[in-house]
Design a protein around this motif. Structure first.
Motif, PDB file in Angstrom:
ATOM      1  N   PRO A   5      45.444  30.251  43.032  1.00  0.00           N
ATOM      2  CA  PRO A   5      45.592  30.484  44.475  1.00  0.00           C
ATOM      3  C   PRO A   5      46.865  31.256  44.840  1.00  0.00           C
ATOM      4  CG  PRO A   5      44.942  28.213  44.060  1.00  0.00           C
ATOM      5  CD  PRO A   5      45.221  28.841  42.717  1.00  0.00           C
ATOM      6  N   GLU A   6      47.943  31.015  44.120  1.00  0.00           N
ATOM      7  CA  GLU A   6      49.206  31.698  44.441  1.00  0.00           C
ATOM      8  C   GLU A   6      49.226  33.149  43.956  1.00  0.00           C
ATOM      9  OE1 GLU A   6      50.070  28.952  40.838  1.00  0.00           O
ATOM     10  OE2 GLU A   6      48.867  28.861  42.659  1.00  0.00           O
ATOM     11  N   HIS A   7      48.153  33.579  43.323  1.00  0.00           N
ATOM     12  CA  HIS A   7      48.056  34.958  42.834  1.00  0.00           C
ATOM     13  C   HIS A   7      47.020  35.757  43.622  1.00  0.00           C
ATOM     14  CE1 HIS A   7      49.677  33.073  38.922  1.00  0.00           C
ATOM     15  NE2 HIS A   7      50.668  33.444  39.724  1.00  0.00           N
ATOM     16  N   VAL A   8      46.829  35.364  44.880  1.00  0.00           N
ATOM     17  CA  VAL A   8      45.928  36.067  45.801  1.00  0.00           C
ATOM     18  C   VAL A   8      46.767  36.613  46.940  1.00  0.00           C
ATOM     19  CG1 VAL A   8      43.937  35.825  47.339  1.00  0.00           C
ATOM     20  CG2 VAL A   8      44.002  34.565  45.168  1.00  0.00           C
ATOM     21  N   PHE A   9      46.568  37.895  47.239  1.00  0.00           N
ATOM     22  CA  PHE A   9      47.397  38.569  48.242  1.00  0.00           C
ATOM     23  C   PHE A   9      46.526  39.389  49.187  1.00  0.00           C
ATOM     24  CE2 PHE A   9      49.688  37.982  44.296  1.00  0.00           C
ATOM     25  CZ  PHE A   9      50.806  37.293  44.730  1.00  0.00           C
ATOM     26  N   ILE A  10      46.867  39.315  50.462  1.00  0.00           N
ATOM     27  CA  ILE A  10      46.154  40.071  51.486  1.00  0.00           C
ATOM     28  C   ILE A  10      47.142  41.022  52.147  1.00  0.00           C
ATOM     29  CG2 ILE A  10      45.097  39.890  53.770  1.00  0.00           C
ATOM     30  CD1 ILE A  10      43.714  37.405  52.912  1.00  0.00           C
ATOM     31  N   GLY A  11      46.688  42.242  52.407  1.00  0.00           N
ATOM     32  CA  GLY A  11      47.479  43.159  53.215  1.00  0.00           C
ATOM     33  C   GLY A  11      48.351  44.124  52.458  1.00  0.00           C
ATOM     34  N   MET A  12      48.172  44.252  51.145  1.00  0.00           N
ATOM     35  CA  MET A  12      48.936  45.272  50.426  1.00  0.00           C
ATOM     36  C   MET A  12      48.442  46.639  50.887  1.00  0.00           C
ATOM     37  SD  MET A  12      49.388  43.790  46.558  1.00  0.00           S
ATOM     38  CE  MET A  12      50.283  45.233  46.029  1.00  0.00           C
ATOM     39  N   SER A  13      49.372  47.572  50.978  1.00  0.00           N
ATOM     40  CA  SER A  13      49.033  48.906  51.454  1.00  0.00           C
ATOM     41  C   SER A  13      49.544  49.947  50.472  1.00  0.00           C
ATOM     42  CB  SER A  13      49.674  49.133  52.835  1.00  0.00           C
ATOM     43  OG  SER A  13      49.346  50.406  53.311  1.00  0.00           O
ATOM     44  N   ALA A  14      48.664  50.892  50.138  1.00  0.00           N
ATOM     45  CA  ALA A  14      49.039  51.957  49.206  1.00  0.00           C
ATOM     46  C   ALA A  14      48.266  53.223  49.584  1.00  0.00           C
ATOM     47  CB  ALA A  14      48.728  51.555  47.780  1.00  0.00           C
ATOM     48  N   PRO A  15      48.939  54.373  49.576  1.00  0.00           N
ATOM     49  CA  PRO A  15      48.263  55.619  49.961  1.00  0.00           C
ATOM     50  C   PRO A  15      47.368  56.198  48.871  1.00  0.00           C
ATOM     51  CG  PRO A  15      50.569  56.045  49.447  1.00  0.00           C
ATOM     52  CD  PRO A  15      50.376  54.553  49.378  1.00  0.00           C
ATOM     53  N   THR A  16      47.626  55.849  47.612  1.00  0.00           N
ATOM     54  CA  THR A  16      46.849  56.387  46.493  1.00  0.00           C
ATOM     55  C   THR A  16      46.627  55.292  45.455  1.00  0.00           C
ATOM     56  OG1 THR A  16      48.754  57.024  45.148  1.00  0.00           O
ATOM     57  CG2 THR A  16      47.962  58.662  46.766  1.00  0.00           C
ATOM     58  N   LYS A  17      45.694  55.528  44.540  1.00  0.00           N
ATOM     59  CA  LYS A  17      45.481  54.528  43.500  1.00  0.00           C
ATOM     60  C   LYS A  17      46.691  54.425  42.579  1.00  0.00           C
ATOM     61  CE  LYS A  17      42.889  56.902  39.854  1.00  0.00           C
ATOM     62  NZ  LYS A  17      41.664  56.833  39.038  1.00  0.00           N
ATOM     63  N   TRP A  18      47.406  55.536  42.367  1.00  0.00           N
ATOM     64  CA  TRP A  18      48.578  55.495  41.481  1.00  0.00           C
ATOM     65  C   TRP A  18      49.692  54.677  42.104  1.00  0.00           C
ATOM     66  CZ3 TRP A  18      46.920  56.454  36.966  1.00  0.00           C
ATOM     67  CH2 TRP A  18      45.843  57.331  36.796  1.00  0.00           C
ATOM     68  N   ARG A  19      49.858  54.793  43.416  1.00  0.00           N
ATOM     69  CA  ARG A  19      50.852  53.956  44.113  1.00  0.00           C
ATOM     70  C   ARG A  19      50.381  52.500  44.126  1.00  0.00           C
ATOM     71  NH1 ARG A  19      55.102  51.744  44.644  1.00  0.00           N
ATOM     72  NH2 ARG A  19      55.948  51.307  46.683  1.00  0.00           N
ATOM     73  N   ALA A  20      49.064  52.305  44.283  1.00  0.00           N
ATOM     74  CA  ALA A  20      48.516  50.952  44.244  1.00  0.00           C
ATOM     75  C   ALA A  20      48.789  50.318  42.880  1.00  0.00           C
ATOM     76  CB  ALA A  20      47.016  50.970  44.530  1.00  0.00           C
ATOM     77  N   LEU A  21      48.611  51.082  41.812  1.00  0.00           N
ATOM     78  CA  LEU A  21      48.883  50.552  40.472  1.00  0.00           C
ATOM     79  C   LEU A  21      50.350  50.159  40.323  1.00  0.00           C
ATOM     80  CD1 LEU A  21      46.714  52.910  38.239  1.00  0.00           C
ATOM     81  CD2 LEU A  21      46.286  50.499  38.766  1.00  0.00           C
ATOM     82  N   GLN A  22      51.256  50.933  40.921  1.00  0.00           N
ATOM     83  CA  GLN A  22      52.677  50.572  40.887  1.00  0.00           C
ATOM     84  C   GLN A  22      52.904  49.244  41.597  1.00  0.00           C
ATOM     85  OE1 GLN A  22      54.430  54.019  42.744  1.00  0.00           O
ATOM     86  NE2 GLN A  22      54.902  54.978  40.770  1.00  0.00           N
ATOM     87  N   MET A  23      52.320  49.103  42.765  1.00  0.00           N
ATOM     88  CA  MET A  23      52.501  47.877  43.540  1.00  0.00           C
ATOM     89  C   MET A  23      51.859  46.677  42.837  1.00  0.00           C
ATOM     90  SD  MET A  23      51.870  49.558  47.263  1.00  0.00           S
ATOM     91  CE  MET A  23      52.273  48.123  48.219  1.00  0.00           C
ATOM     92  N   LEU A  24      50.680  46.887  42.273  1.00  0.00           N
ATOM     93  CA  LEU A  24      50.001  45.807  41.552  1.00  0.00           C
ATOM     94  C   LEU A  24      50.785  45.408  40.305  1.00  0.00           C
ATOM     95  CD1 LEU A  24      46.352  47.150  41.930  1.00  0.00           C
ATOM     96  CD2 LEU A  24      47.352  45.170  43.122  1.00  0.00           C
ATOM     97  N   SER A  25      51.362  46.389  39.631  1.00  0.00           N
ATOM     98  CA  SER A  25      52.188  46.105  38.451  1.00  0.00           C
ATOM     99  C   SER A  25      53.403  45.272  38.824  1.00  0.00           C
ATOM    100  CB  SER A  25      52.651  47.408  37.792  1.00  0.00           C
ATOM    101  OG  SER A  25      51.562  48.132  37.309  1.00  0.00           O
ATOM    102  N   SER A  26      54.029  45.620  39.914  1.00  0.00           N
ATOM    103  CA  SER A  26      55.196  44.885  40.379  1.00  0.00           C
ATOM    104  C   SER A  26      54.824  43.437  40.698  1.00  0.00           C
ATOM    105  CB  SER A  26      55.779  45.568  41.613  1.00  0.00           C
ATOM    106  OG  SER A  26      56.840  44.816  42.139  1.00  0.00           O
ATOM    107  N   LYS A  27      53.714  43.257  41.395  1.00  0.00           N
ATOM    108  CA  LYS A  27      53.267  41.915  41.773  1.00  0.00           C
ATOM    109  C   LYS A  27      52.904  41.111  40.517  1.00  0.00           C
ATOM    110  CE  LYS A  27      52.714  40.956  45.667  1.00  0.00           C
ATOM    111  NZ  LYS A  27      53.654  40.349  46.615  1.00  0.00           N
ATOM    112  N   ALA A  28      52.176  41.721  39.584  1.00  0.00           N
ATOM    113  CA  ALA A  28      51.775  41.030  38.356  1.00  0.00           C
ATOM    114  C   ALA A  28      52.999  40.655  37.520  1.00  0.00           C
ATOM    115  CB  ALA A  28      50.815  41.896  37.545  1.00  0.00           C
ATOM    116  N   ALA A  29      53.938  41.583  37.403  1.00  0.00           N
ATOM    117  CA  ALA A  29      55.144  41.314  36.621  1.00  0.00           C
ATOM    118  C   ALA A  29      55.895  40.119  37.203  1.00  0.00           C
ATOM    119  CB  ALA A  29      56.037  42.546  36.584  1.00  0.00           C
TER     120      ALA A  29
END
Length: 151
Positions: A9-33
């Motif tokens: 449950p603590e690994h579910v997130f709503i409202g992340m915003s990214a202009p491109t998939k590459w930026r999304a991957l950066q944000m997802l990597s940061s969150k996962a790390a």
């Protein structure tokens, strides 16, 4: 392998915003790390390498960025709902609303396939995607996705 042991449950997130998939991957990597105590650059490099092989946008508004990470002993995952759909170059050209980030050990590729299959089965369940769109919080999104019955 139960999805509830991989996506907590603590690994579910709503409202992340990214202009491109590459930026999304950066944000997802940061969150996962941050969630899993991993090196962000290692996670990003692994996700980008996998994405270059072909899109992880599986269609119907869903992407499943995934990668093997040295030293991981079991699969771990995130569920993210973007605030605005991201173009993941999905196979059906529908922008991505949800990302299921899956990380697994180098020897766990079969684990990944089992988890991906479980996610796909769950998303094909009638009413699940609609209920996920209507979820107002991360807790509600988690409950809807993990529930055996959808109202």
């Amino acid at each position: 392998m139960a999805l509830s042991t991989i996506i907590l449950p603590e690994h579910v997130f709503i409202g992340m915003s990214a202009p491109t998939k590459w930026r999304a991957l950066q944000m997802l990597s940061s969150k996962a790390a941050s969630c899993f105590g991993l090196d962000e650059a290692t996670v990003l490099r692994a996700l980008e390498t996998r994405e270059r092989l072909g899109t992880t946008g599986i269609g119907n508004g869903v992407a499943v960025p995934h990668a093997a990470i040295a030293g991981m002993t079991r699969p771990r995952g995130l569920l993210v709902r973007f605030s605005h759909p991201v173009d993941f170059e999905a196979i059906d050209d529908i922008p991505t609303e949800w990302a299921f980030v899956l990380l697994f050990g180098e020897g766990g590729r079969s684990d990944y396939l089992n988890v991906l299959s479980a996610i796909a089965r769950r998303l094909r369940t009638e009413g699940v995607l609609t209920a996920m769109r209507q979820a107002k919080s991360a807790d509600e999104l988690y409950s809807v996705f993990m529930s055996d019955s959808v109202a």
